[in-house]
Design a protein around this motif. Structure first.
Motif, PDB file in Angstrom:
ATOM      1  N   VAL A 235      12.825  -5.859   3.813  1.00  0.00           N
ATOM      2  CA  VAL A 235      12.653  -5.604   2.048  1.00  0.00           C
ATOM      3  C   VAL A 235      12.590  -6.975   1.522  1.00  0.00           C
ATOM      4  O   VAL A 235      11.876  -6.975   0.718  1.00  0.00           O
ATOM      5  N   GLY A 236      13.476  -7.986   2.071  1.00  0.00           N
ATOM      6  CA  GLY A 236      13.328  -9.178   1.282  1.00  0.00           C
ATOM      7  C   GLY A 236      11.772  -9.821   1.505  1.00  0.00           C
ATOM      8  O   GLY A 236      11.429 -10.479   0.500  1.00  0.00           O
ATOM      9  N   VAL A 237      11.243  -9.697   2.678  1.00  0.00           N
ATOM     10  CA  VAL A 237      10.102 -10.245   2.747  1.00  0.00           C
ATOM     11  C   VAL A 237       8.894  -9.477   1.779  1.00  0.00           C
ATOM     12  O   VAL A 237       7.951 -10.038   1.285  1.00  0.00           O
ATOM     13  N   GLU A 238       9.222  -8.366   1.750  1.00  0.00           N
ATOM     14  CA  GLU A 238       7.879  -7.275   1.073  1.00  0.00           C
ATOM     15  C   GLU A 238       8.352  -7.950  -0.575  1.00  0.00           C
ATOM     16  O   GLU A 238       7.477  -7.958  -1.395  1.00  0.00           O
TER      17      GLU A 238
ATOM     18  N   ILE B 248       4.760  -4.687   7.648  1.00  0.00           N
ATOM     19  CA  ILE B 248       5.321  -5.085   6.693  1.00  0.00           C
ATOM     20  C   ILE B 248       4.076  -5.913   5.595  1.00  0.00           C
ATOM     21  O   ILE B 248       3.237  -6.712   5.963  1.00  0.00           O
ATOM     22  N   THR B 249       4.366  -5.428   4.588  1.00  0.00           N
ATOM     23  CA  THR B 249       3.377  -6.075   3.658  1.00  0.00           C
ATOM     24  C   THR B 249       3.641  -7.343   3.008  1.00  0.00           C
ATOM     25  O   THR B 249       4.904  -7.938   2.921  1.00  0.00           O
ATOM     26  N   ASN B 250       2.633  -8.205   2.732  1.00  0.00           N
ATOM     27  CA  ASN B 250       2.572  -9.365   2.005  1.00  0.00           C
ATOM     28  C   ASN B 250       2.000  -9.460   0.693  1.00  0.00           C
ATOM     29  O   ASN B 250       0.785  -9.897   0.731  1.00  0.00           O
ATOM     30  N   GLY B 251       2.521  -8.499  -0.304  1.00  0.00           N
ATOM     31  CA  GLY B 251       1.740  -8.367  -1.351  1.00  0.00           C
ATOM     32  C   GLY B 251       0.669  -7.168  -1.174  1.00  0.00           C
ATOM     33  O   GLY B 251       0.842  -6.524  -0.134  1.00  0.00           O
ATOM     34  N   LYS B 252      -0.452  -6.970  -1.994  1.00  0.00           N
ATOM     35  CA  LYS B 252      -1.494  -5.952  -1.876  1.00  0.00           C
ATOM     36  C   LYS B 252      -2.454  -6.088  -1.095  1.00  0.00           C
ATOM     37  O   LYS B 252      -3.076  -5.202  -0.631  1.00  0.00           O
ATOM     38  N   ASN B 253      -2.556  -7.245  -0.482  1.00  0.00           N
ATOM     39  CA  ASN B 253      -3.734  -7.431   0.519  1.00  0.00           C
ATOM     40  C   ASN B 253      -3.365  -8.085   1.717  1.00  0.00           C
ATOM     41  O   ASN B 253      -4.391  -8.273   2.586  1.00  0.00           O
ATOM     42  N   GLY B 254      -2.435  -8.159   2.203  1.00  0.00           N
ATOM     43  CA  GLY B 254      -1.866  -8.400   3.518  1.00  0.00           C
ATOM     44  C   GLY B 254      -0.829  -8.107   3.911  1.00  0.00           C
ATOM     45  O   GLY B 254       0.017  -7.232   3.388  1.00  0.00           O
ATOM     46  N   GLY B 255      -0.215  -8.885   5.166  1.00  0.00           N
ATOM     47  CA  GLY B 255       0.932  -8.560   5.882  1.00  0.00           C
ATOM     48  C   GLY B 255       0.602  -8.696   7.260  1.00  0.00           C
ATOM     49  O   GLY B 255      -0.086  -9.306   7.829  1.00  0.00           O
ATOM     50  N   LYS B 256       2.059  -8.296   8.062  1.00  0.00           N
ATOM     51  CA  LYS B 256       2.006  -8.477   9.352  1.00  0.00           C
ATOM     52  C   LYS B 256       2.402  -7.214   9.978  1.00  0.00           C
ATOM     53  O   LYS B 256       3.335  -6.384   9.295  1.00  0.00           O
TER      54      LYS B 256
END
Length: 371
Positions: free
Chosen positions: A151-154, A328-336
């Motif tokens: 949650v915090g990361v997203e 896990i998303t990192n904004g609209k265009n990425g993540g892990k």
């Protein structure tokens, strides 16, 4: 006609059970109970509650009007106050006094959240709740997220997408983001990708008091001072899971039906230990695994088969667990992403963008709800 009552209508749990039973157990009367008249697609919430620059409020709150493929299903909007078990079957009593008898009861009450994920149960208050959350994020320039789980990361990624120049700090009480369910290489890789966006990460420390919005110097447990004008609690109950919404279960059936974390104790068949007519699934059960929509969906598949077997007097099958994985998303265009099979597979921006970060699973959720 058997009566199946389902308490809690999350997209991966109670709703999935209700929809499947409507088709697979056509001789039964299926009743689904939920406080809100729609299911909330929870993967959308970090984006929905941060910014108005999307249509998620219109698409991620999915009504139940198309959920049942057969006429044997009914949705009831309400809050369950009490469970009254009998020798066989029983009844649930709603806060308004309405009583609904059951032959089989399914508990899928989900979790109790805080901060921007603590949606009100009053439908009239939901839009204002979302608008106020967006306003707080927009106004703040220095934001501290307390908890570096998913949650915090997203939230951090969504804030940086919308306002790249805002200061964002994650304070996390472990030696790496997430928790030890996942390998260190994945957790460190996530930290690197988040840090590359200018997000500060403070590990092995805690913020015990959440101040009201406004300029403040937040003190960590180790004595560090962090300037902030918005502090958001983004871990819930523990580093691994939010708090199960089981107060009404304990009130009705006694404290021995839950464990020390207030999670409902279930047999491998997902039945309560001393209540064979009651099944439970999702975040609220004491199965040793991460609490995720995917897990609730796996529970739902086993629960449906076992409810049909229970009604028919046939042997039930155990839930054997699910492979741990996380996207896990990192904004609209990425993540892990991590998939816990073979040697443990880690995937990056392109995969997360394709499967989650662009749509946040809304089309899949709506399809599962009959839309």
């Amino acid at each position: 006609m058997s009566k199946v009552v389902i308490v809690g209508a999350g997209t991966g749990g109670g709703s999935a059970v209700a929809r499947a039973l409507s088709t697979k157990l056509p001789s039964a009367k299926i009743t689904l109970i939920n406080p809100l008249p729609y299911a909330i697609s929870r993967p959308t919430l970090p984006r929905m509650t941060v910014s108005a620059q999307n249509d998620l409020f219109d698409t991620a709150l999915v009504p139940y009007d198309k959920l049942f493929p057969s006429p044997n299903g009914t949705f009831v909007q309400g809050v369950v106050e009490t469970i009254r078990p009998g020798t066989k079957g029983g009844a649930v009593v709603l806060a308004d006094g309405k009583e609904l008898p059951y032959d089989v009861l399914v508990l899928a009450p989900g979790s109790t959240w805080e901060g921007p994920l603590d949606f009100p149960v009053d439908p009239a208050a939901v839009k204002d709740f979302v608008s106020e959350s967006r306003g707080r994020f927009k106004k703040a320039q220095k934001i501290v997220l307390v908890g570096g789980g998913a949650v915090g990361v997203e939230y951090a990624g969504e804030i940086k997408d919308e306002w790249p120049n805002k200061e964002v700090t994650i304070v996390h009480g472990d030696s790496a983001l997430l928790n030890s369910t996942y390998p260190d290489r994945f957790r460190k890789g996530l930290e690197k990708s988040i840090g590359a966006r200018g997000i500060k990460i403070v590990l092995n420390d805690f913020v015990d008091e959440i101040p009201a919005p406004g300029p403040a110097s937040v003190k960590t447990r180790k004595g560090a001072a962090i300037d902030a004008d918005l502090v958001v609690r983004s871990f819930f109950g523990s580093l691994k899971a939010p708090r199960p919404n089981t107060a009404f279960v304990v009130r009705s059936l006694g404290a021995d039906v839950v464990d020390e974390r207030n999670q409902i104790k279930v047999k491998p068949t997902l039945q309560l230990l001393n209540h064979p007519d009651i099944f439970a699934l999702g975040d609220a059960v004491n199965i040793a695994e991460q609490k995720q929509v995917m897990k609730a969906m796996a529970h739902a598949g086993v629960a449906v088969g076992n409810i049909i077997a229970h009604v028919s007097g046939k042997p039930l099958k155990p839930y054997k667990g699910s492979t741990e994985m996380i996207v896990i998303t990192n904004g609209k265009n990425g993540g892990k992403a991590y998939m816990g099979f073979l040697w443990g597979i880690t995937l990056g921006d392109w995969f997360v963008r394709m499967v989650k970060s662009k749509t946040l699973l809304v089309p899949m959720t709506r399809g599962a709800m009959g839309y």
